[in-house]
Scaffold this motif. Sequence first.
Motif, PDB file in Angstrom:
ATOM      1  N   LEU A  73      -4.628   0.754 -13.393  1.00 31.70           N
ATOM      2  CA  LEU A  73      -4.126   1.270 -12.127  1.00 31.70           C
ATOM      3  C   LEU A  73      -4.160   0.172 -11.078  1.00 31.70           C
ATOM      4  CD1 LEU A  73      -6.119   4.657 -11.961  1.00 31.70           C
ATOM      5  CD2 LEU A  73      -3.794   4.309 -12.826  1.00 31.70           C
ATOM      6  N   GLU A  74      -3.162   0.180 -10.220  1.00 33.22           N
ATOM      7  CA  GLU A  74      -3.164  -0.715  -9.068  1.00 33.22           C
ATOM      8  C   GLU A  74      -2.569   0.039  -7.886  1.00 33.22           C
ATOM      9  OE1 GLU A  74      -2.084  -5.133  -9.041  1.00 33.22           O
ATOM     10  OE2 GLU A  74      -0.404  -4.239  -7.940  1.00 33.22           O
ATOM     11  N   VAL A  75      -3.315   0.088  -6.806  1.00 36.04           N
ATOM     12  CA  VAL A  75      -2.854   0.707  -5.563  1.00 36.04           C
ATOM     13  C   VAL A  75      -2.866  -0.393  -4.504  1.00 36.04           C
ATOM     14  CG1 VAL A  75      -3.216   2.511  -3.860  1.00 36.04           C
ATOM     15  CG2 VAL A  75      -3.824   2.920  -6.258  1.00 36.04           C
ATOM     16  N   ARG A  76      -1.706  -0.677  -3.957  1.00 34.30           N
ATOM     17  CA  ARG A  76      -1.568  -1.760  -2.986  1.00 34.30           C
ATOM     18  C   ARG A  76      -0.979  -1.176  -1.708  1.00 34.30           C
ATOM     19  NH1 ARG A  76      -0.984  -7.400  -3.509  1.00 34.30           N
ATOM     20  NH2 ARG A  76      -1.196  -7.125  -5.796  1.00 34.30           N
ATOM     21  N   ASN A  77      -1.726  -1.269  -0.620  1.00 30.58           N
ATOM     22  CA  ASN A  77      -1.204  -0.781   0.662  1.00 30.58           C
ATOM     23  C   ASN A  77      -1.147  -1.939   1.665  1.00 30.58           C
ATOM     24  OD1 ASN A  77      -4.300  -0.071   0.687  1.00 30.58           O
ATOM     25  ND2 ASN A  77      -3.719  -0.292   2.846  1.00 30.58           N
ATOM     26  N   ARG A  78      -0.061  -1.988   2.412  1.00 34.32           N
ATOM     27  CA  ARG A  78       0.174  -3.055   3.388  1.00 34.32           C
ATOM     28  C   ARG A  78      -0.776  -2.899   4.570  1.00 34.32           C
ATOM     29  NH1 ARG A  78       4.292  -6.590   3.967  1.00 34.32           N
ATOM     30  NH2 ARG A  78       4.143  -6.466   1.706  1.00 34.32           N
ATOM     31  N   ARG A  79      -1.414  -3.995   4.933  1.00 36.54           N
ATOM     32  CA  ARG A  79      -2.318  -4.002   6.090  1.00 36.54           C
ATOM     33  C   ARG A  79      -1.477  -4.084   7.373  1.00 36.54           C
ATOM     34  NH1 ARG A  79      -6.450  -8.733   4.675  1.00 36.54           N
ATOM     35  NH2 ARG A  79      -7.633  -7.791   6.389  1.00 36.54           N
ATOM     36  N   THR A  80      -1.726  -3.142   8.267  1.00 37.97           N
ATOM     37  CA  THR A  80      -0.895  -3.019   9.467  1.00 37.97           C
ATOM     38  C   THR A  80      -1.489  -3.699  10.679  1.00 37.97           C
ATOM     39  OG1 THR A  80      -1.966  -0.931  10.055  1.00 37.97           O
ATOM     40  CG2 THR A  80      -0.037  -0.823   8.615  1.00 37.97           C
ATOM     41  N   GLY A  81      -2.724  -4.148  10.581  1.00 32.96           N
ATOM     42  CA  GLY A  81      -3.365  -4.731  11.761  1.00 32.96           C
ATOM     43  C   GLY A  81      -4.023  -3.687  12.634  1.00 32.96           C
ATOM     44  N   ALA A  82      -3.867  -2.426  12.286  1.00 35.91           N
ATOM     45  CA  ALA A  82      -4.497  -1.348  13.060  1.00 35.91           C
ATOM     46  C   ALA A  82      -5.522  -0.615  12.201  1.00 35.91           C
ATOM     47  CB  ALA A  82      -3.438  -0.368  13.560  1.00 35.91           C
ATOM     48  N   GLU A  83      -6.121  -1.367  11.250  1.00 33.93           N
ATOM     49  CA  GLU A  83      -7.061  -0.729  10.341  1.00 33.93           C
ATOM     50  C   GLU A  83      -8.293  -0.236  11.079  1.00 33.93           C
ATOM     51  OE1 GLU A  83      -5.714  -3.616   9.848  1.00 33.93           O
ATOM     52  OE2 GLU A  83      -4.549  -3.506   8.000  1.00 33.93           O
ATOM     53  N   THR A  84      -8.795   0.880  10.627  1.00 33.57           N
ATOM     54  CA  THR A  84     -10.053   1.421  11.161  1.00 33.57           C
ATOM     55  C   THR A  84     -11.140   1.170  10.138  1.00 33.57           C
ATOM     56  OG1 THR A  84      -9.626   3.589  10.191  1.00 33.57           O
ATOM     57  CG2 THR A  84      -8.855   3.211  12.430  1.00 33.57           C
ATOM     58  N   PRO A  85     -12.351   0.809  10.587  1.00 29.20           N
ATOM     59  CA  PRO A  85     -13.423   0.506   9.627  1.00 29.20           C
ATOM     60  C   PRO A  85     -13.801   1.743   8.826  1.00 29.20           C
ATOM     61  CG  PRO A  85     -14.293   0.647  11.858  1.00 29.20           C
ATOM     62  CD  PRO A  85     -12.804   0.701  11.982  1.00 29.20           C
ATOM     63  N   GLY A  86     -14.158   1.523   7.563  1.00 28.29           N
ATOM     64  CA  GLY A  86     -14.551   2.636   6.695  1.00 28.29           C
ATOM     65  C   GLY A  86     -16.050   2.699   6.550  1.00 28.29           C
ATOM     66  N   GLY A  87     -16.603   3.891   6.722  1.00 32.20           N
ATOM     67  CA  GLY A  87     -18.045   4.054   6.564  1.00 32.20           C
ATOM     68  C   GLY A  87     -18.388   5.157   5.593  1.00 32.20           C
ATOM     69  N   GLY A  88     -17.426   5.603   4.781  1.00 30.03           N
ATOM     70  CA  GLY A  88     -17.666   6.707   3.865  1.00 30.03           C
ATOM     71  C   GLY A  88     -18.082   6.225   2.489  1.00 30.03           C
ATOM     72  N   HIS A  89     -17.981   7.140   1.526  1.00 27.10           N
ATOM     73  CA  HIS A  89     -18.416   6.854   0.167  1.00 27.10           C
ATOM     74  C   HIS A  89     -17.239   6.848  -0.806  1.00 27.10           C
ATOM     75  CE1 HIS A  89     -21.920   8.480   2.316  1.00 27.10           C
ATOM     76  NE2 HIS A  89     -22.641   7.693   1.536  1.00 27.10           N
ATOM     77  N   GLY A  90     -16.011   6.683  -0.296  1.00 24.21           N
ATOM     78  CA  GLY A  90     -14.852   6.763  -1.165  1.00 24.21           C
ATOM     79  C   GLY A  90     -14.852   5.702  -2.246  1.00 24.21           C
ATOM     80  N   LEU A  91     -15.044   4.430  -1.879  1.00 21.78           N
ATOM     81  CA  LEU A  91     -15.030   3.356  -2.866  1.00 21.78           C
ATOM     82  C   LEU A  91     -16.188   3.486  -3.847  1.00 21.78           C
ATOM     83  CD1 LEU A  91     -14.043   0.250  -0.708  1.00 21.78           C
ATOM     84  CD2 LEU A  91     -12.638   1.466  -2.374  1.00 21.78           C
TER      85      LEU A  91
END
Length: 402
Positions: free
Chosen positions: A347-365
């Motif tokens: 599997l490969e999921v590639r999403n374009r970085r928009t420059g408006a990323e919000t920091p992630g603090g969850g447990h998804g990864l």
Amino acid sequence: METIRPATRRNATGPLRRLLLTAEWPRPAPRRRIWVYAAPVALLALVGLGVAAGEYLMDNRVLPLIVIWILAVGSVLPVAVCVRWPVLAWRLGFLMQFLGVINVGPKEAWPWNAVQIFGFLVILGRFAVTQDSAVTTWATLLSLAPVFLFAKGANAGGAAVLLVAIAALGNIFYRRRHTRELVAEQEELTELERAKRAVLEERAQIAREMHDVVAHHMSMIAVRAETAPFRVTDLPESAREELAGIATAARDALTDMRRLLGVLRAENGEAPTAPQPGLADLDGLVATAQTAGVDVTLTAGGLGAVPETVGLAAYRILQEALANAARHAPGGSVTIDARGLSDRLELEVRNRRTGAETPGGGHGLIGMRERAALLGGTLTAGPDRFDFVVRATLPFGGADKE
């Protein structure tokens, strides 16, 4: 009755077969520090007793020298063996009860030499301490046969009493130790059951909280989204479609939550009876994300032979990756590439970085990596030039272990 009697005879002779025919596994060597020093001393003592037995036989019996030393070694060898092989030691000692009387002298009070007599008492005691009552009973009865066969009248009775007493005392020690082991095992099972019960109670409490709080709010979201067109007039068609999508997503979330609550409340970890999503549902997952405004492109191939367990893990990984892309990089395009090979799914999921990323603090990864690890696979996630890329390899062999 005819069918019961043969079974009863087989059960009665089972201990006898174990005594005479069954192969014996060596018992663990003693681990106490004193055995490091006691073992060489004991072996040296046995060598000395073997020499003494040989001298006794040479003085009292007319036998070839080789036979005398075979009998002398046979008097002490079973004692050396009985620590780790008590059944084998008894078999050797029982054989020596017949060989040890060869050409017994007329002046001998016993048909066996003293070393052999005391050695056999040690063997029988060690045997009784390590074997169950039925096997010990058979060993004692068989040991009495050569006593009454070769020993003189009064001596035979006294020797028989001594053999029975040693066997009974050893069996008492065996039963006490076995009882302690059973009690310790039962206490361990009780502790495990208590720990399991505590886990189940905690899971039930989590399920109640999720049902009472999260499920309630999700139900309210679905209801308000569905009734909004009737409460708010003059809504444009696009808004009505958006509210309908929100209501559908909320209902789907409630369905998944009910399935999760069923897992939390299951006492034995039973699998939920509701069908689990898989790779066949990827189109629906992509359509839901597109409805939510995420620009998703799916490329898939060779998914027909993917096991269900791998398909479920892959669906959940892609679901979380899409949610992360929508949450942390809103407005960016997402491409999904799912390739089923002969022994794995990539599997490969590639999403374009928009420059408006919000920091992630969850447990998804963390959860995604755990799903891949459960199948023996790997998952990496991180920036790659202008994109954020999640790559997962899920081997099919890990699904067979489930």
